[in-house]
Design a protein around this motif. Structure first.
Motif, PDB file in Angstrom:
ATOM      1  N   SER A  91       0.833  -1.206   0.000  1.00 62.03           N
ATOM      2  CA  SER A  91       0.000   0.000   0.000  1.00 62.03           C
ATOM      3  C   SER A  91       0.864   1.251   0.000  1.00 62.03           C
ATOM      4  O   SER A  91       1.873   1.320   0.707  1.00 62.03           O
ATOM      5  N   ASP A  92       0.457   2.257  -0.789  1.00 57.03           N
ATOM      6  CA  ASP A  92       1.170   3.538  -0.795  1.00 57.03           C
ATOM      7  C   ASP A  92       0.465   4.558   0.101  1.00 57.03           C
ATOM      8  O   ASP A  92       0.642   5.764  -0.045  1.00 57.03           O
ATOM      9  N   SER A  93      -0.324   4.055   1.069  1.00 57.42           N
ATOM     10  CA  SER A  93      -1.033   4.952   1.979  1.00 57.42           C
ATOM     11  C   SER A  93      -0.045   5.815   2.763  1.00 57.42           C
ATOM     12  O   SER A  93       0.993   5.344   3.209  1.00 57.42           O
ATOM     13  N   ARG A  94      -0.390   7.093   2.931  1.00 59.60           N
ATOM     14  CA  ARG A  94       0.443   8.009   3.721  1.00 59.60           C
ATOM     15  C   ARG A  94      -0.046   8.102   5.153  1.00 59.60           C
ATOM     16  O   ARG A  94       0.555   8.818   5.959  1.00 59.60           O
ATOM     17  N   ASN A  99       4.633   7.038   7.806  1.00 59.31           N
ATOM     18  CA  ASN A  99       4.318   7.092   6.377  1.00 59.31           C
ATOM     19  C   ASN A  99       4.077   8.508   5.861  1.00 59.31           C
ATOM     20  O   ASN A  99       3.992   8.717   4.651  1.00 59.31           O
ATOM     21  N   TYR A 102       6.092  10.592   2.972  1.00 59.80           N
ATOM     22  CA  TYR A 102       6.063  10.269   1.543  1.00 59.80           C
ATOM     23  C   TYR A 102       4.950  11.000   0.802  1.00 59.80           C
ATOM     24  O   TYR A 102       4.628  10.691  -0.339  1.00 59.80           O
ATOM     25  N   GLN A 109      -5.582   5.444  -0.859  1.00 63.90           N
ATOM     26  CA  GLN A 109      -4.413   4.598  -1.015  1.00 63.90           C
ATOM     27  C   GLN A 109      -4.557   3.779  -2.297  1.00 63.90           C
ATOM     28  O   GLN A 109      -5.652   3.466  -2.734  1.00 63.90           O
ATOM     29  N   ASP A 112       0.690   0.059  -4.654  1.00 63.85           N
ATOM     30  CA  ASP A 112       1.946   0.358  -5.325  1.00 63.85           C
ATOM     31  C   ASP A 112       2.544  -0.913  -5.928  1.00 63.85           C
ATOM     32  O   ASP A 112       3.201  -0.880  -6.956  1.00 63.85           O
ATOM     33  N   ARG A 133       0.546  -2.250 -12.003  1.00 61.68           N
ATOM     34  CA  ARG A 133      -0.415  -1.300 -11.459  1.00 61.68           C
ATOM     35  C   ARG A 133      -1.178  -0.583 -12.562  1.00 61.68           C
ATOM     36  O   ARG A 133      -2.309  -0.143 -12.368  1.00 61.68           O
ATOM     37  N   ASP A 188       2.494  -1.634   4.477  1.00 59.44           N
ATOM     38  CA  ASP A 188       2.729  -0.243   4.095  1.00 59.44           C
ATOM     39  C   ASP A 188       4.220   0.069   4.097  1.00 59.44           C
ATOM     40  O   ASP A 188       5.063  -0.804   4.321  1.00 59.44           O
ATOM     41  N   PHE A 189       4.561   1.333   3.844  1.00 56.95           N
ATOM     42  CA  PHE A 189       5.964   1.741   3.734  1.00 56.95           C
ATOM     43  C   PHE A 189       6.762   1.399   4.994  1.00 56.95           C
ATOM     44  O   PHE A 189       7.845   0.825   4.932  1.00 56.95           O
ATOM     45  N   ARG A 236      10.676   1.558  -5.084  1.00 54.71           N
ATOM     46  CA  ARG A 236       9.648   2.493  -5.524  1.00 54.71           C
ATOM     47  C   ARG A 236      10.098   3.412  -6.653  1.00 54.71           C
ATOM     48  O   ARG A 236       9.272   3.908  -7.415  1.00 54.71           O
TER      49      ARG A 236
END
Length: 413
Positions: A91-94, A99, A102, A109, A112, A133, A188-189, A236
């Protein structure tokens, strides 16, 4: 005075020491026994505390489970008993601690990275298939976080995760491949960085130096060990490495995961409690998973079943794809290669890969296709003739080969 043995002065005079009374010896033995019991109890209590801590770290995705149950009739039936298909979603959730650096958290989200991990019934190999993606595909109607539902649409694959989370992504993959997804994990990140650090970093090899401000990545050429932040930037980064395509980024992700598998096995992490605990703590506190995997015991059983797979039988590849005709910035499947790959996974047949060949054009750079031999093509044609009563019986066609790599192959890319 003599003792019973006739030695003047008794035991003291003979240079010995008087034996402690029997009651004193018994008390000593009791204290030793009590100490051992306390040590055992303390060890058991510590083990129980650690187990419960790790078990409680895992986030159970009950909403996805409920949504999938709602559409159970529409889902593919499992064809290979004992095989497991696990969808890994990055997941590219901030949102969430660690997180926000980023980008701004806008409450959305996207996936990624999405990888379909197939574990066959015999657990003697593993196949990890990356799903682009930007792949254009059919996305079903999905439940959104606010309770509303989207319309079924033909859209970019990673929109599925933004619209309906893991459940929507799973249903999209099942519709695309015809493969039943048994489990899923979302990371996540921050979770990715913690797991990389827990194994002491992962070695990669760069053909040229990298300086990517957006990915927070500045690296010299050659072999080097990447830790948390650098590792995340490596998997990434898109515009500063290679030709900037998502295809090359997926290849780097596969290279990195292959190196990670090799590192874990070579260091004996899975058999070394001192190394295993930090990895388990990082993994369990960083993933959201389905109820079937939402316990330490379930995860351990999964890991135990695959820890002995040789690195040369851990295979990575991308679904056969090419630039989408109406929009070259998007992807579409290459047929019949994609259908052939999905069938092999669905029926638990082995998937064979060969290293990528030098690519002569941009079209080839963006494409990853199956490559059956001419003999295979001829055999397929004869077999089709046999189905109508024509020709003579021939052996079945050889298994097609796809472009990919293995965890054993970690050379420079």
């Amino acid at each position: 005075m003599t003792d019973s043995a006739g030695i003047p002065g008794g035991t003291d005079a003979a240079g010995g020491e008087p034996r402690p009374p029997r009651n004193r010896r018994r008390r000593l033995l009791r204290w030793i026994g009590l100490g051992l019991v306390l040590l055992v109890l303390a060890g058991a209590a510590t083990g129980w505390w650690l187990y419960n801590k790790l078990d409680g770290n895992i986030t159970e995705d009950t909403s996805a489970a409920a949504e999938l149950e709602r559409y159970e009739r529409d889902r593919p039936a499992p064809l290979a008993t004992g095989a497991r298909n696990i969808l890994l979603i990055g997941s590219d959730s901030r949102s969430g601690r660690g997180n926000s650096g980023y980008g701004q958290d806008k409450g959305t989200q996207r996936s990624d990275t999405t990888i379909l991990l197939h574990l066959p019934k015999d657990r003697r190999s593993a196949t990890a298939v990356s799903i682009p993606r930007d792949l254009m595909t059919e996305i079903p109607s999905c439940l959104q976080p606010d309770g509303s539902r989207t319309r079924a649409s033909f859209a970019q694959f990673n929109w599925a995760f933004q619209w309906g989370g893991a459940a929507c992504t799973i249903r999209t993959v099942e519709k695309l491949t015809g493969i039943r997804i048994n489990h899923h994990m979302v990371i996540d990140f921050r979770g990715f960085k913690r797991m990389v650090d827990a194994v002491g970093g992962v070695e990669v090899c760069l053909r040229a130096p990298v300086d990517d401000v957006q990915a927070k990545l500045r690296l010299p050429a050659g072999r080097q060990t990447l830790r948390g932040e650098q590792a995340l930037g490596f998997v990434r980064a898109r515009h500063s490495l290679g030709n900037g395509s998502d295809t090359e980024r997926m290849e780097r992700q596969q290279q990195f995961l292959g190196s990670l598998v090799k590192k874990v096995q070579s260091n004996g992490v899975l058999l070394n409690p001192a190394r295993l605990y930090p990895l388990l703590d990082a993994a369990t506190s960083s993933v959201t998973t389905d109820p079937g995997l939402a316990s330490l015991r379930s995860m351990y059983e999964l890991v135990r079943g695959v820890r002995g797979i040789p690195t040369d039988r851990v295979t990575f590849l991308t679904v056969p794809r090419r630039p989408y005709s109406p929009d070259p910035n998007r992807d579409e499947l290459v047929e019949p290669d994609a259908t052939r790959l999905f069938r092999q996974l669905r029926e638990d047949e082995p998937v064979t890969v060969t290293a990528p060949q030098p690519k002569a054009s941009a079209q080839a750079t963006a494409s990853a296709t199956a490559s059956p031999t001419p003999a295979a093509t001829a055999s397929e044609a004869i077999s089709e003739g046999n189905s109508t009563g024509e020709g003579t019986p021939t052996p079945s066609a050889p298994i097609p080969t796809f472009t990919g790599t293995t965890a054993e192959n970690t050379e420079c890319r």
